[in-house]
Write a protein that holds these residues in place. Structure first.
Motif, PDB file in Angstrom:
ATOM      1  N   THR A  86      -4.075 -21.426 -32.646  1.00  0.00           N
ATOM      2  CA  THR A  86      -4.742 -20.592 -33.567  1.00  0.00           C
ATOM      3  C   THR A  86      -4.633 -19.006 -33.197  1.00  0.00           C
ATOM      4  OG1 THR A  86      -6.862 -20.692 -32.423  1.00  0.00           O
ATOM      5  CG2 THR A  86      -6.636 -22.297 -34.036  1.00  0.00           C
ATOM      6  N   GLU A  87      -4.666 -18.385 -34.259  1.00  0.00           N
ATOM      7  CA  GLU A  87      -4.449 -16.856 -33.677  1.00  0.00           C
ATOM      8  C   GLU A  87      -5.780 -16.419 -33.356  1.00  0.00           C
ATOM      9  OE1 GLU A  87      -3.552 -14.434 -37.059  1.00  0.00           O
ATOM     10  OE2 GLU A  87      -1.859 -15.861 -37.940  1.00  0.00           O
ATOM     11  N   GLU A  88      -7.107 -17.074 -33.188  1.00  0.00           N
ATOM     12  CA  GLU A  88      -8.327 -16.781 -32.726  1.00  0.00           C
ATOM     13  C   GLU A  88      -7.943 -16.901 -31.247  1.00  0.00           C
ATOM     14  OE1 GLU A  88      -8.153 -18.815 -35.232  1.00  0.00           O
ATOM     15  OE2 GLU A  88      -8.925 -17.451 -36.687  1.00  0.00           O
TER      16      GLU A  88
ATOM     17  N   TYR B 214      -3.010  -6.950 -30.525  1.00  0.00           N
ATOM     18  CA  TYR B 214      -1.613  -7.243 -31.106  1.00  0.00           C
ATOM     19  C   TYR B 214      -0.707  -7.733 -29.996  1.00  0.00           C
ATOM     20  CZ  TYR B 214      -0.059  -2.977 -28.772  1.00  0.00           C
ATOM     21  OH  TYR B 214       0.114  -1.922 -27.848  1.00  0.00           O
ATOM     22  N   ARG B 215      -1.032  -7.709 -28.835  1.00  0.00           N
ATOM     23  CA  ARG B 215      -0.099  -8.230 -27.744  1.00  0.00           C
ATOM     24  C   ARG B 215       0.065  -9.772 -27.557  1.00  0.00           C
ATOM     25  NH1 ARG B 215      -0.714  -5.038 -22.689  1.00  0.00           N
ATOM     26  NH2 ARG B 215       1.066  -6.485 -22.033  1.00  0.00           N
ATOM     27  N   PRO B 216       1.324  -9.998 -27.617  1.00  0.00           N
ATOM     28  CA  PRO B 216       1.491 -11.593 -27.820  1.00  0.00           C
ATOM     29  C   PRO B 216       1.295 -12.299 -26.631  1.00  0.00           C
ATOM     30  CG  PRO B 216       3.563 -10.357 -27.314  1.00  0.00           C
ATOM     31  CD  PRO B 216       2.679  -9.234 -27.522  1.00  0.00           C
ATOM     32  N   ILE B 217       0.706 -13.727 -26.851  1.00  0.00           N
ATOM     33  CA  ILE B 217       0.410 -14.390 -25.532  1.00  0.00           C
ATOM     34  C   ILE B 217       1.788 -15.459 -25.211  1.00  0.00           C
ATOM     35  CG2 ILE B 217      -0.941 -16.341 -24.805  1.00  0.00           C
ATOM     36  CD1 ILE B 217      -2.689 -13.693 -24.985  1.00  0.00           C
ATOM     37  N   ALA B 218       2.137 -15.315 -24.013  1.00  0.00           N
ATOM     38  CA  ALA B 218       3.271 -16.240 -23.800  1.00  0.00           C
ATOM     39  C   ALA B 218       2.989 -17.753 -23.707  1.00  0.00           C
ATOM     40  CB  ALA B 218       3.949 -15.737 -22.623  1.00  0.00           C
TER      41      ALA B 218
ATOM     42  N   ALA C 128      -0.834 -19.312 -31.690  1.00  0.00           N
ATOM     43  CA  ALA C 128      -1.287 -18.302 -30.773  1.00  0.00           C
ATOM     44  C   ALA C 128      -0.095 -17.786 -29.781  1.00  0.00           C
ATOM     45  CB  ALA C 128      -2.326 -19.019 -29.713  1.00  0.00           C
ATOM     46  N   VAL C 129       0.887 -18.292 -29.896  1.00  0.00           N
ATOM     47  CA  VAL C 129       2.224 -17.722 -28.945  1.00  0.00           C
ATOM     48  C   VAL C 129       3.431 -17.346 -29.965  1.00  0.00           C
ATOM     49  CG1 VAL C 129       1.624 -19.534 -27.192  1.00  0.00           C
ATOM     50  CG2 VAL C 129       3.215 -20.198 -28.818  1.00  0.00           C
ATOM     51  N   THR C 130       3.151 -17.252 -31.191  1.00  0.00           N
ATOM     52  CA  THR C 130       4.060 -16.715 -32.040  1.00  0.00           C
ATOM     53  C   THR C 130       3.836 -15.010 -32.409  1.00  0.00           C
ATOM     54  OG1 THR C 130       4.541 -18.913 -32.793  1.00  0.00           O
ATOM     55  CG2 THR C 130       5.630 -16.839 -34.138  1.00  0.00           C
ATOM     56  N   HIS C 131       4.927 -14.159 -31.884  1.00  0.00           N
ATOM     57  CA  HIS C 131       4.606 -12.917 -32.209  1.00  0.00           C
ATOM     58  C   HIS C 131       4.993 -12.497 -33.593  1.00  0.00           C
ATOM     59  CE1 HIS C 131       4.136  -8.750 -30.999  1.00  0.00           C
ATOM     60  NE2 HIS C 131       5.430  -8.458 -31.268  1.00  0.00           N
TER      61      HIS C 131
ATOM     62  N   THR D 141      -1.880 -34.262 -28.114  1.00  0.00           N
ATOM     63  CA  THR D 141      -1.614 -33.308 -29.328  1.00  0.00           C
ATOM     64  C   THR D 141      -0.457 -33.401 -29.901  1.00  0.00           C
ATOM     65  OG1 THR D 141      -0.778 -31.592 -28.017  1.00  0.00           O
ATOM     66  CG2 THR D 141      -3.298 -31.467 -28.151  1.00  0.00           C
ATOM     67  N   GLY D 142       0.632 -33.759 -29.420  1.00  0.00           N
ATOM     68  CA  GLY D 142       2.019 -33.998 -29.894  1.00  0.00           C
ATOM     69  C   GLY D 142       2.854 -32.739 -29.364  1.00  0.00           C
ATOM     70  N   PHE D 143       2.075 -31.745 -28.693  1.00  0.00           N
ATOM     71  CA  PHE D 143       2.882 -30.640 -28.352  1.00  0.00           C
ATOM     72  C   PHE D 143       2.696 -30.163 -26.735  1.00  0.00           C
ATOM     73  CE2 PHE D 143       1.716 -30.068 -32.659  1.00  0.00           C
ATOM     74  CZ  PHE D 143       2.861 -29.022 -33.075  1.00  0.00           C
ATOM     75  N   SER D 144       3.828 -30.196 -26.191  1.00  0.00           N
ATOM     76  CA  SER D 144       3.764 -29.999 -24.764  1.00  0.00           C
ATOM     77  C   SER D 144       3.924 -28.527 -24.263  1.00  0.00           C
ATOM     78  CB  SER D 144       4.876 -30.608 -23.982  1.00  0.00           C
ATOM     79  OG  SER D 144       6.193 -30.097 -24.488  1.00  0.00           O
ATOM     80  N   VAL D 145       3.098 -27.744 -24.984  1.00  0.00           N
ATOM     81  CA  VAL D 145       3.228 -26.254 -24.754  1.00  0.00           C
ATOM     82  C   VAL D 145       1.686 -25.720 -24.668  1.00  0.00           C
ATOM     83  CG1 VAL D 145       3.702 -24.201 -26.121  1.00  0.00           C
ATOM     84  CG2 VAL D 145       4.945 -26.219 -26.548  1.00  0.00           C
ATOM     85  N   LEU D 146       1.652 -24.697 -23.902  1.00  0.00           N
ATOM     86  CA  LEU D 146       0.195 -24.182 -23.643  1.00  0.00           C
ATOM     87  C   LEU D 146       0.356 -22.661 -23.729  1.00  0.00           C
ATOM     88  CD1 LEU D 146      -1.345 -26.462 -20.854  1.00  0.00           C
ATOM     89  CD2 LEU D 146      -2.448 -26.164 -23.162  1.00  0.00           C
ATOM     90  N   CYS D 147      -0.705 -22.060 -24.052  1.00  0.00           N
ATOM     91  CA  CYS D 147      -1.046 -20.472 -23.833  1.00  0.00           C
ATOM     92  C   CYS D 147      -1.282 -20.405 -22.438  1.00  0.00           C
ATOM     93  CB  CYS D 147      -2.190 -19.902 -24.485  1.00  0.00           C
ATOM     94  SG  CYS D 147      -2.118 -20.145 -26.328  1.00  0.00           S
TER      95      CYS D 147
END
Length: 115
Positions: A17-19, A33-37, A71-74, A103-109
């Motif tokens: 989420t963007e939150e 506005y800074r992106p999260i990696a 949350a990780v997309t600029h 979750t089906g996603f092997s990605v984290l912030c």
């Protein structure tokens, strides 16, 4: 440029989420506005990020391939991903694998807070 403190002194969060972006930027006391990696299993990088190049030092930008990774997309649709090699960091790889199973996603912030 160089390695981040992968899993050490880090804040991890779900990337959906963007939150989450706003909250992590607030914690880190930086502009909203800074992106999260993201961090991602090296073998799954091509599934979530265009190119799928191993990138343990976050040197490259790649196109985000899933609209669910908000949350990780600029704003330009890219992310600077840190890939995780299971042989180099088995604990973080295990965490990403478990998160992927849930979750089906092997990605984290991933952020390292200010000291």
């Amino acid at each position: 440029m160089g390695p981040r403190a992968l899993g050490n002194r880090s804040i991890l969060a779900a990337p959906f989420t963007e939150e989450t972006t706003g909250r992590l930027n607030e914690i880190k006391q930086r502009e909203g506005y800074r992106p999260i990696a993201p961090i991602c299993l090296e073998q799954d990088a091509g599934r979530w990020f265009g190119g799928g190049v191993p990138d343990p030092y976050m040197l490259y930008f790649s196109q985000v391939e899933s609209s669910e990774l908000q949350a990780v997309t600029h704003v330009d649709g890219t992310a600077r991903t840190q890939t995780v090699d299971p042989t180099a960091n088995p604990e973080m790889a295990e965490l990403l694998t478990s998160f992927g199973e849930l979750t089906g996603f092997s990605v984290l912030c991933f952020i390292t807070p200010r000291r």
